[in-house]
Design a protein around this motif. Structure first.
Motif, PDB file in Angstrom:
ATOM      1  N   ALA A  96      28.952  58.560 -52.225  1.00 32.82           N
ATOM      2  CA  ALA A  96      28.884  59.742 -51.362  1.00 32.82           C
ATOM      3  C   ALA A  96      28.353  60.898 -52.199  1.00 32.82           C
ATOM      4  O   ALA A  96      29.011  61.347 -53.137  1.00 32.82           O
ATOM      5  N   LEU A  97      27.161  61.372 -51.861  1.00 36.32           N
ATOM      6  CA  LEU A  97      26.502  62.371 -52.690  1.00 36.32           C
ATOM      7  C   LEU A  97      26.795  63.802 -52.265  1.00 36.32           C
ATOM      8  O   LEU A  97      26.847  64.706 -53.098  1.00 36.32           O
ATOM      9  N   THR A  98      26.967  64.035 -50.968  1.00 36.53           N
ATOM     10  CA  THR A  98      27.222  65.397 -50.503  1.00 36.53           C
ATOM     11  C   THR A  98      28.713  65.671 -50.423  1.00 36.53           C
ATOM     12  O   THR A  98      29.527  64.754 -50.303  1.00 36.53           O
ATOM     13  N   GLU A  99      29.084  66.934 -50.473  1.00 40.32           N
ATOM     14  CA  GLU A  99      30.494  67.300 -50.397  1.00 40.32           C
ATOM     15  C   GLU A  99      31.104  66.857 -49.077  1.00 40.32           C
ATOM     16  O   GLU A  99      32.267  66.422 -49.030  1.00 40.32           O
ATOM     17  N   LYS A 100      30.342  66.932 -48.004  1.00 40.21           N
ATOM     18  CA  LYS A 100      30.846  66.509 -46.699  1.00 40.21           C
ATOM     19  C   LYS A 100      31.171  65.015 -46.708  1.00 40.21           C
ATOM     20  O   LYS A 100      32.232  64.586 -46.232  1.00 40.21           O
ATOM     21  N   LYS A 101      30.262  64.222 -47.266  1.00 43.55           N
ATOM     22  CA  LYS A 101      30.478  62.772 -47.349  1.00 43.55           C
ATOM     23  C   LYS A 101      31.651  62.449 -48.272  1.00 43.55           C
ATOM     24  O   LYS A 101      32.441  61.539 -48.002  1.00 43.55           O
ATOM     25  N   GLN A 102      31.760  63.191 -49.375  1.00 47.91           N
ATOM     26  CA  GLN A 102      32.856  62.960 -50.316  1.00 47.91           C
ATOM     27  C   GLN A 102      34.198  63.277 -49.668  1.00 47.91           C
ATOM     28  O   GLN A 102      35.174  62.550 -49.857  1.00 47.91           O
ATOM     29  N   ARG A 103      34.237  64.351 -48.887  1.00 51.92           N
ATOM     30  CA  ARG A 103      35.474  64.726 -48.203  1.00 51.92           C
ATOM     31  C   ARG A 103      35.862  63.654 -47.185  1.00 51.92           C
ATOM     32  O   ARG A 103      37.039  63.284 -47.070  1.00 51.92           O
ATOM     33  N   GLN A 104      34.887  63.153 -46.440  1.00 55.04           N
ATOM     34  CA  GLN A 104      35.150  62.102 -45.452  1.00 55.04           C
ATOM     35  C   GLN A 104      35.645  60.829 -46.145  1.00 55.04           C
ATOM     36  O   GLN A 104      36.587  60.170 -45.679  1.00 55.04           O
TER      37      GLN A 104
END
Length: 321
Positions: A96-104
């Motif tokens: 997960a590269l983006t913060e949104k993806k990492q949070r999910q």
């Protein structure tokens, strides 16, 4: 002197060390390790222990962790740990590269952890936001909880405590409180737990011993049966180390060279050689983290043999054959 009076003058300086004056929302409470505790040798020992444990566990995945704060916040390492330790298949992207993806991704992972550990939300000492923010205290609590659940015999350094500062943004401004927090069990608690489940089983519930043995026999035969073997008696058939070695080989994917052990041991010395090899393999694989006297297994000590089998059973019981 009134401590609140002194706190008015020291609060600002304390918060400057964390850089959180403008970073805490109204009504939010945050717990952080005080800078003075970062030099605590016990804390450093725990960090190095957990890093080594992660790297040993994920060796086959070629994952190398160097920093708990910098290498775990995106969920990649935690994802691999849960898959490896608990055979959990999580419906998330590997990377997960983006913060949104990492949070999910962290949300799914931490939900799975809470479910496995049977923890309610108010029992959690971590959150998606705290892990994502690279908060060391939350990360340590999370890793210790995972390790204790999936590898209860892991020799985690005991009595690791840190000074923490609790920062709360109230309607009257920022409020701070200093406390001492334990990250791992105290030595006293560990001594209370020194009688493990097998001690309790033998002393208080011997009538359930046969049922436990049957569970292990079924587990063992499920795997060594592929080699045309059938185990009927734990006490006698594990004494020479052969079945144990073959079981480890099946589960851990080891190729055991017949020159390295005695397939048909002719005496106690050869049996002891086999059992010592099995214990070494378990230790190197991170499955065995308590002292074992190989001679006890050779002598047919049931309690020691069951403890060894439980190390394998607890990791592989949910894996498909």
């Amino acid at each position: 002197m009134d401590p609140d009076f002194l706190n008015v003058f020291t609060q600002s300086a304390a918060l400057n060390q964390f850089g959180v004056e403008n970073d805490i929302a109204q009504g939010e409470k945050r717990r952080l390790i005080k800078p003075t505790s970062h030099n605590n040798p016990r804390l450093e020992e725990l960090k190095l222990f957990l890093i080594d444990w992660i790297n040993t566990t994920l060796k086959q995945e070629h994952i190398v962790v160097k920093s708990l704060e910098e290498d775990l916040f995106d969920g990649l390492v935690l994802h691999h740990l849960l898959e490896n330790l608990g055979s959990l298949k999580l419906d998330v992207d590997k990377i997960a590269l983006t913060e949104k993806k990492q949070r999910q991704k962290l949300s799914v992972i931490l939900e799975a952890v809470a479910k496995c550990l049977q923890l309610e939300e108010n029992q959690l000492k971590w959150s998606v936001e705290s892990i994502l923010a690279k908060d060391l205290l939350s990360t340590l609590h999370l890793l210790v909880a995972i390790a204790k659940h999936f590898q209860p015999n892991l020799a985690i350094p005991p009595s690791v405590q840190v000074e923490t500062i609790i920062i709360e943004n109230t309607s009257r401004g920022l409020k701070t409180e200093t406390t001492v927090e334990y990250i791992t069990d105290t030595k006293e608690n560990l001594e209370d737990q020194s009688n493990d489940a097998f001690d309790e089983l033998f002393s208080r519930a011997p009538d359930r011993l046969d049922a436990v043995k049957q569970v292990f026999l079924q587990f063992v035969n499920q795997h060594v049966g592929k080699l045309g073997l059938n185990v009927k008696d734990i006490e006698s058939q594990f004494a020479d180390g052969v079945i144990l070695l073959l079981l480890i080989g099946q589960l851990e994917g080891y190729f055991l060279n017949l020159r390295d052990f005695f397939l048909t041991p002719a005496n106690t010395t050869e049996m002891l050689h086999n059992v010592n090899l099995a214990v070494d393999l378990l230790t190197d694989g991170g499955l065995l983290n308590f002292s074992v006297n190989s001679e006890d297994i050779v002598k047919g000590d049931m309690k020691t043999t069951l403890r060894i089998l439980y190390c394998l059973y607890s990791k592989y019981k949910t894996k498909e054959t």
